[in-house]
Write a protein that holds these residues in place. Structure first.
Motif: not given
Length: 445
Positions: A319-326, A346-352
């Protein structure tokens, strides 16, 4: 025969009949009683003593404030009175005319919850009286939320609630023993009409957020619930181990034993405590204290009011990763950080890219617009700077008596001025600079 069948199915024959005033929201119990008394010409003291009250009889002073604290609140007495009133009117207990749905949530001592003086919206009174006149009816009734002490505006008309008669300037009792609903207890003047003060946007927004907690037509799954409240506090301590009872008590201004009792279910919070906790966590309104635990922890993280270390081993780590992205996307959209492409984000947070597009659809659209706008501004600025540098390069070539070839002009430019530009763009820029120089010579001649 009919009564027997009705009793078998749980229905009861009404003693009194009132037209239903609201489909959404709620009329208050006090308003229902006032309408019964006026319609059937029963003095309020006699009605309350005979049909509602158990024990010592009440007098007229009871209707200035106490009647609202008994009938519109969330205490055990309110639950009992509403059940009696519903039975008299043949109405179901599923619909609320008080805040009894908060009975299991808040401390039963409801001091300060109900406004000490009656409040009403003059514009609502105008509209309701006009509709009532068409059916030879008074038409006046009071919304339940008008009796909450912290709410001071009409949510329908965005104006201040009134407390005094505009004719004699007297405060009004919740139920008048001398006048019909909607008319002054002292001078019998109509309580509607006249000037109603507007409310500025900031206060209106604050009051509407506050109103969420007291909205009577909220779906059951979104209603404030004590179990959800205490569960959210435990989730907060799981996500932020330093947010113990002592810490929460300190930021709220209360004892740590109060918070411990909430967590163990020994004690219910007071309404003031909910407001203090909401402000301490940085929430928009107290209704956020009762959202699902994941949403609750997410709201705490986004508010950034707690300077505590997050437990990366908790079940809320994703959940914290989602918060950081937002937060990163919102900072870029607002111009606080430099925008980047969706690939780089996407590369910065390791997601697609697909994850970003599906999880943050609106933010991605806004970020793309911001990134495009930033690129256009940078190009405009770069073009303007290049024009100045090319004009200076032409002047230097002329002073050195060199030919105006692209090679000679480029030599006069600073290092890196043409980085990233294609040859055709350079050629066009030089051509435009020649044209500007020729135009200046014509003007000078």
């Amino acid at each position: 025969m009919h009564n027997k069948i009705a009793n078998e199915f749980g229905f009861s024959a009404p003693v009194f009949y009132l037209k239903q005033r609201r489909l959404k929201g709620a009329e208050s119990n006090v308003s229902r009683m006032a309408r019964i008394c006026w319609k059937y010409r029963i003095p309020p003291t006699q009605f309350y003593n005979h049909f509602i009250k158990d024990g010592a009889k009440i007098n007229r002073s009871f209707f200035h404030f106490e009647v609202a604290s008994h009938m519109n609140s969330y205490t055990a007495k309110t639950v009992e009175i509403e059940r009696k009133l519903n039975k008299l009117l043949g109405q179901s207990d599923k619909k609320y005319f008080s805040y009894r749905f908060m009975h299991g949530l808040l401390d039963r001592n409801a001091h300060g919850f109900i406004a000490e003086r009656k409040q009403w919206c003059a514009r609502c009174y105008d509209e309701r009286h006009e509709v009532g006149n068409q059916y030879r009816d008074n038409g006046i009734f009071d919304d339940l939320y008008w009796s909450v002490g912290t709410i001071k505006i009409c949510m329908l008309h965005s104006c201040s609630l009134r407390e005094k008669c505009q004719h004699c300037f007297n405060y009004q009792p919740y139920i008048s023993t001398t006048s019909e609903p909607g008319f002054c207890h002292y001078c019998s003047g109509f309580l509607g009409g006249g000037y109603s003060a507007g409310v500025d946007e900031e206060e209106l927004s604050r009051q509407r957020v506050l109103f969420h907690l007291f909205y009577i037509s909220t779906y059951d799954e979104f209603r404030p619930d004590f179990e959800r409240f205490s569960s959210n506090l435990r989730a907060l301590q799981e996500a932020y181990p330093e947010a113990n009872s002592e810490y929460l008590g300190r930021i709220m201004g209360c004892g740590d034993d109060v918070v411990r009792n909430w967590l163990k279910g020994r004690r219910k919070p007071k309404i003031e405590s909910l407001f203090m906790l909401q402000r301490a966590l940085g929430f928009m309104g107290p209704h956020q204290l009762f959202s699902k635990d994941a949403h609750f922890v997410s709201a705490v993280a986004l508010a950034k009011n707690l300077s505590l270390n997050f437990n990366t081993r908790s079940r809320f780590r994703d959940l914290m990763k989602e918060v950081e992205i937002k937060q990163a996307m919102e900072a870029m959209i607002c111009g606080q950080e430099e925008t980047v492409s969706r690939d780089d984000l996407a590369e910065r947070f390791g997601v697609t890219k697909g994850y970003l597009a599906s999880r943050y659809r609106l933010e991605c659209t806004a970020l793309s617009d911001a990134h495009r706008h930033r690129g256009a501004l940078e190009k405009e600025k770069r073009d303007a700077d290049l024009s100045v540098m090319l004009d200076r390069a032409f002047t230097m070539c002329r002073s050195r008596r060199n030919k105006w070839t692209i090679e000679n002009i480029v030599k006069e430019l600073p290092d890196g001025a043409l980085d990233g530009m294609e040859y055709k763009d350079i050629y066009m820029a030089v051509g435009q600079a020649k044209e500007r120089f020729a135009n200046r010579k014509k003007v000078a001649a």
